[in-house]
Write a protein that holds these residues in place. Sequence first.
Motif, PDB file in Angstrom:
ATOM      1  N   LYS A 201       0.807  -1.215   0.000  1.00  0.00           N
ATOM      2  CA  LYS A 201       0.000   0.000   0.000  1.00  0.00           C
ATOM      3  C   LYS A 201       0.846   1.274   0.000  1.00  0.00           C
ATOM      4  CE  LYS A 201      -3.862   0.367   0.116  1.00  0.00           C
ATOM      5  NZ  LYS A 201      -4.901   0.690  -0.913  1.00  0.00           N
ATOM      6  N   ALA A 202       2.008   1.246   0.620  1.00  0.00           N
ATOM      7  CA  ALA A 202       2.860   2.436   0.682  1.00  0.00           C
ATOM      8  C   ALA A 202       3.371   2.856  -0.695  1.00  0.00           C
ATOM      9  CB  ALA A 202       4.043   2.191   1.615  1.00  0.00           C
ATOM     10  N   LEU A 203       3.348   1.938  -1.677  1.00  0.00           N
ATOM     11  CA  LEU A 203       3.937   2.221  -2.983  1.00  0.00           C
ATOM     12  C   LEU A 203       2.961   2.107  -4.144  1.00  0.00           C
ATOM     13  CD1 LEU A 203       7.330   0.297  -2.590  1.00  0.00           C
ATOM     14  CD2 LEU A 203       6.982   2.778  -2.477  1.00  0.00           C
ATOM     15  N   ILE A 204       1.874   1.368  -3.988  1.00  0.00           N
ATOM     16  CA  ILE A 204       1.059   1.034  -5.156  1.00  0.00           C
ATOM     17  C   ILE A 204       0.463   2.264  -5.829  1.00  0.00           C
ATOM     18  CG2 ILE A 204      -1.091   0.621  -3.855  1.00  0.00           C
ATOM     19  CD1 ILE A 204      -1.471  -1.815  -5.840  1.00  0.00           C
ATOM     20  N   HIS A 205       0.106   3.282  -5.073  1.00  0.00           N
ATOM     21  CA  HIS A 205      -0.464   4.487  -5.673  1.00  0.00           C
ATOM     22  C   HIS A 205       0.621   5.457  -6.137  1.00  0.00           C
ATOM     23  CE1 HIS A 205      -4.365   3.065  -4.574  1.00  0.00           C
ATOM     24  NE2 HIS A 205      -4.078   3.068  -3.282  1.00  0.00           N
ATOM     25  N   ARG A 206       1.884   5.096  -5.922  1.00  0.00           N
ATOM     26  CA  ARG A 206       3.008   5.944  -6.338  1.00  0.00           C
ATOM     27  C   ARG A 206       3.624   5.480  -7.655  1.00  0.00           C
ATOM     28  NH1 ARG A 206       4.147  10.119  -2.814  1.00  0.00           N
ATOM     29  NH2 ARG A 206       2.784   9.920  -1.001  1.00  0.00           N
ATOM     30  N   ASN A 207       3.023   4.512  -8.291  1.00  0.00           N
ATOM     31  CA  ASN A 207       3.545   4.034  -9.568  1.00  0.00           C
ATOM     32  C   ASN A 207       3.072   4.939 -10.703  1.00  0.00           C
ATOM     33  OD1 ASN A 207       4.803   2.443 -11.489  1.00  0.00           O
ATOM     34  ND2 ASN A 207       3.098   0.984 -11.620  1.00  0.00           N
ATOM     35  N   VAL A 208       3.527   6.184 -10.637  1.00  0.00           N
ATOM     36  CA  VAL A 208       3.172   7.217 -11.615  1.00  0.00           C
ATOM     37  C   VAL A 208       4.445   7.996 -11.955  1.00  0.00           C
ATOM     38  CG1 VAL A 208       0.778   7.434 -10.839  1.00  0.00           C
ATOM     39  CG2 VAL A 208       2.562   8.818  -9.758  1.00  0.00           C
ATOM     40  N   PRO A 209       4.488   8.635 -13.130  1.00  0.00           N
ATOM     41  CA  PRO A 209       5.683   9.402 -13.502  1.00  0.00           C
ATOM     42  C   PRO A 209       6.078  10.408 -12.419  1.00  0.00           C
ATOM     43  CG  PRO A 209       4.220   9.186 -15.374  1.00  0.00           C
ATOM     44  CD  PRO A 209       3.461   8.634 -14.193  1.00  0.00           C
TER      45      PRO A 209
END
Length: 275
Positions: A201-209
């Motif tokens: 959860k700490a990273l999944i929404h950060r997989n953006v440019p």
Amino acid sequence: MASRSTPSPSPGRAVGRPVGSVTRGTTNPNRLRRMDRWIAFAHGAALRRAGDPVAVDLGYGAAPWTAVELLARLRDAAPRVRVVGIEIEPARVSGAKPYEREGLSFRHGGFEVPLEGGERPMLIRAANVLRQYDEEQVEEVWARLCARLAPGGLLVEGTCDEIGRRHVWVALGPEGPRTVTFATRLGSLERPSDLAERLPKALIHRNVPGEPVHAFLRDFDRAWAAAAPYASYGARQRWIRTARALSADWPLADGPGRWRQGELTLRWEALRPVG
């Protein structure tokens, strides 16, 4: 998940309602085998050194298989380890009680990690638990769980698919996050970025440019594509070649011995979210 205004329970004691929310409880035998094997490798020596090592399977779900398997795998590395399965849903605890035996017990609780006599665990494994929480809650939960660790203890928190083919987890010590591990069954992998859907959860929404994890997965795919000629020697050799190429630009924390297992571990600092 309790709000920030909720008073924290005393260490090792469940005060009133356990801290957290009931998860879906999905579980399958061998689902967490990749995580377990990594824990036994990375943390086995610390468990052996401890006088009375306790490992917690936090949020084991609707059936106790993951706790049963954790005990068996850890005892190969640390024969004196005990495992305590903790669940916030009382019916799941009742259902697990018949599986108790020497070295394995089950308790009702949540993120307060209520252990007998206030003892502190050398390991907390929380797999597929925070997936159902908001990203803003992760830091608070990590801090709460890390505060419960014994000196030299380890928190491993991550997400996997239903049958354990793809898994990504963060390893944390009392001081906070240390590493991120990507693990997969190589024969089923089309490209490394397929693991993105299993980011914790700490990273999944950060997989953006603009975010480090997005840049890493981009480079991971590029290195995998460049290593395509090694596929004739098998997916394992292609993965190893990919990891070697990545190590030129990314701070990998492991080597060929783990790469051969379909794993790759980075320092947390390399993937820490921006802002």
